[in-house]
Design an enzyme around this catalytic site. Structure first.
Site, PDB file in Angstrom:
ATOM      1  N   ASP A   8      -4.936   1.578 -27.044  1.00 36.73           N
ATOM      2  CA  ASP A   8      -4.903   3.093 -26.574  1.00 36.73           C
ATOM      3  C   ASP A   8      -6.096   3.161 -25.693  1.00 36.73           C
ATOM      4  O   ASP A   8      -7.264   2.569 -25.564  1.00 36.73           O
ATOM      5  CB  ASP A   8      -5.201   4.045 -27.870  1.00 36.73           C
ATOM      6  N   ASP A  10      -8.306   6.861 -24.450  1.00 33.39           N
ATOM      7  CA  ASP A  10      -9.244   7.621 -25.065  1.00 33.39           C
ATOM      8  C   ASP A  10      -9.498   7.815 -26.263  1.00 33.39           C
ATOM      9  O   ASP A  10      -8.464   7.659 -27.195  1.00 33.39           O
ATOM     10  CB  ASP A  10      -8.549   9.261 -24.464  1.00 33.39           C
ATOM     11  N   CYS A  97       2.131   7.213 -20.105  1.00 31.77           N
ATOM     12  CA  CYS A  97       3.081   8.243 -20.206  1.00 31.77           C
ATOM     13  C   CYS A  97       2.505   9.624 -19.652  1.00 31.77           C
ATOM     14  O   CYS A  97       1.393  10.036 -20.417  1.00 31.77           O
ATOM     15  CB  CYS A  97       3.495   8.379 -21.758  1.00 31.77           C
TER      16      CYS A  97
HETATM   17 MG   LIG Z   1      -6.773   8.017 -28.137  1.00 31.49          MG
HETATM   18 ZN   LIG Z   2       6.909   9.554 -21.351  1.00 31.56          ZN
END
Ligand SMILES: [Mg+2]
Ligand SMILES: [Zn+2]
Length: 153
Positions: A8, A10, A97
């Protein structure tokens, strides 16, 4: 077969930024606000040196929510990539996304398959890069990440 670490972004690679107007933590929307966690470069190098290929999988719904422009999100991504290249770290893909089911920008306010906890990007990487999932990891800071990581592929 390859082994991979899906990260991931952030709250894992870089800090969240406190927005004083909205009184909430949010991702960096300009390159000046991109602040990597201490030790992240060294940690990524270790993973890389141990044969893991690296991916970013990140939900970035703030354009869909009307909080950030696509240009500003691209600016942060460009800066992040520059820092990694400068430090000899190679990510095989950055999967973002940009959707959100309850956004305000119509084209992006959809229920998509790529938003975590959906594992569309994990599956895409596994297929595209011949990855053995049993040797691979997903690292995140939210329940959505965990859910994505344990979902059967
Ligand atoms: Mg995060
Ligand atoms: Zn998406």
């Amino acid at each position: 077969m390859n082994k991979a670490v899906f990260l991931d972004r952030d709250g894992v690679i870089n800090r969240m930024i406190f927005n004083n107007e909205r009184k909430e933590y949010e991702p960096p929307f300009k390159k000046e606000d991109l602040e990597l966690y201490d030790g992240i470069i060294e940690s990524l190098k270790k993973l890389q040196n141990n044969g893991f290929i690296l991916f970013v999988i990140s939900n970035q719904p703030d354009y869909a929510k009307g909080k950030a422009s696509l240009e500003s999100l691209a600016e942060v991504q460009d800066e992040l990539q520059k820092i990694f290249i400068k430090n000899g770290i190679r990510f095989s893909e950055y999967y973002y996304c940009y959707h959100h089911p309850d956004g305000t920008v119509p084209e992006y306010s959809v229920k998509c398959e790529c938003r975590k906890p959906g594992n569309y990007f994990v599956k895409k990487a596994i297929t595209g890069y011949d990855i053995n999932k049993d040797d691979s990891w997903l690292i995140g800071d939210r329940d959505k990440d965990v859910e994505c990581g344990i979902k059967p592929v």
